[in-house]
Design an enzyme around this catalytic site. Sequence first.
Site, PDB file in Angstrom:
ATOM      1  N   LYS B 172       6.984 -33.961 -31.675  1.00  0.00           N
ATOM      2  CA  LYS B 172       6.752 -33.135 -32.865  1.00  0.00           C
ATOM      3  C   LYS B 172       5.281 -32.729 -32.964  1.00  0.00           C
ATOM      4  CE  LYS B 172       7.410 -30.952 -36.721  1.00  0.00           C
ATOM      5  NZ  LYS B 172       7.916 -31.370 -38.020  1.00  0.00           N
ATOM      6  N   LYS B 240      -1.819 -31.402 -42.182  1.00  0.00           N
ATOM      7  CA  LYS B 240      -1.524 -32.829 -41.989  1.00  0.00           C
ATOM      8  C   LYS B 240      -0.978 -33.097 -40.578  1.00  0.00           C
ATOM      9  CE  LYS B 240       2.388 -34.238 -42.441  1.00  0.00           C
ATOM     10  NZ  LYS B 240       3.748 -34.769 -42.387  1.00  0.00           N
TER      11      LYS B 240
END
Lengths: 301, 301
Positions: B172, B240
């Site tokens: 990811k 983030k």
Amino acid sequence: MKERVGFIGLGTMGKPMATNLIKAGYPMVVYNRSKGPVKELEALGARGAESSLEVAEKTDLAVTMLPDSPDVIQVVLGAEGVLEGARNGYTIIDMSTISPVAAQKIAKKASAKEVNFLDAPVSGGQKGAIEGSLSIMVGGERTVFEKCMDIFKVLGKNIVYVGVTGMGQTAKACNQIVVALTLEAWGEALVLARKAGLDLNLLVKALGGGFAGSRVLDVRGPHILAGDFQPGFKARLHHKDLRIALETGDALGVALPVTSLVHQMYGALKAAGKGDLDHSAIVTLLEDLAQVRLTGSRRTS
Amino acid sequence: MKERVGFIGLGTMGKPMATNLIKAGYPMVVYNRSKGPVKELEALGARGAESSLEVAEKTDLAVTMLPDSPDVIQVVLGAEGVLEGARNGYTIIDMSTISPVAAQKIAKKASAKEVNFLDAPVSGGQKGAIEGSLSIMVGGERTVFEKCMDIFKVLGKNIVYVGVTGMGQTAKACNQIVVALTLEAWGEALVLARKAGLDLNLLVKALGGGFAGSRVLDVRGPHILAGDFQPGFKARLHHKDLRIALETGDALGVALPVTSLVHQMYGALKAAGKGDLDHSAIVTLLEDLAQVRLTGSRRTS
């Protein structure tokens, strides 16, 4: 009857493009600094010329496919150049990747002699040149573009008129920004994954089908994973193309922070003696920084 | 009979994912800090719980979908957390995007209680969550992955097992690197083109069909050209996610120079009060720098 076409610049891209035009039945006159490729094309039916001027005298239209802005300026505007031999109504199609400003300069000089000029850079690499499947971005007068459509159709598939002179080169600069940054993105992702111990083929399978999928990954991914950096498109040419993008941005007051960083990295790649590798070899800089290899044993040392 | 499934975290992504599981016939127990989404899912047939612990007690498997590593650590390992209520053989699937290191920490604590843990982050945004077409990258034990396949198939399409615990999150992180850099690449290209006076729709037409084509362009391009930055995927979450990628790189000794720069730019976007816009809004920083707008009148002032 088909126009007589001149072709100047018979390198990695130019030679297969000229070959496709010969095969499509265009009477061809070719010129190149080194004579090897001229002889090859003569064997296919082209006539060799002694200068760019001679090419212009013996044809109705010339295609130029050269490394950089100064080369095109020299061949078109220089002594014994195309413009010296061109008559009224002659057409020059420059398919090199040069700066939009240089394209505009050449177009202006050509226009003063009533010679047409199109900037028509391509994307798709040697493979696209051989297959006649290049993407072609064309700037200049639309009527001239339409007159040249049959020739473009021999060379490419995705042929788009993008506006006035210089817009073809601007589009190409944009293309080179996107492709370089995509290669860098995958380079960073793959090196991170490799050092984490992730199977790179599984990674590409997981990501390639989703939002991270791209034509760059589809085409170059398998080569990168095999450690195969045979060009394709040479890193030193992409370095040059990013320089053109940055110069264009500078002239227009457009900050290109990431393009600038990636340009620096292509400079480092050239300095490391890897300028003749495929542009995807930018991943090798990241491998060196992380002391890891994508292929074979994981550590470099 | 279908397993009883718990779902913790009913935000932009979690709510539609839980909804799809209810519709697929799974008996559901849900928990969320704010009670609005809980009531919505109760109306669809789910039971609301008062804590993560209660979710674990009343189900066979829990899915967590939370903003960041500390949230998942709190919900799984904290007081009244999932692990406190989980029996031997219970399974936790964390589909949040958190750091690979956090995933490994949670898996280790779970394993000590004979609880299974999969890190299974997704890609595809709210649209993918609603349509059940997410890409899912799964790390953990393969047998546990296979046991959960029916649930994954309700939520996504491109479901790939990528290795041991943490590899899902590593994949990811790689995905987020590629997507962020592709958005930045198009941002730089579009602003350059705009200021040069190039028609952006023609540019996308010329480039999108060639080597610069990507899923990011296909999906977000039309929105960017329309000046529409409604999320989609929020810029502050991508900020983030790049922080996670950089921390992972730092831990592994992998330099990520361009990811680092783009992370800084997402930080600037947040600081400009644009963190809740779509992540493609990174182009607005470049617009500001160049004093140009992609839409409407060209100059900002």
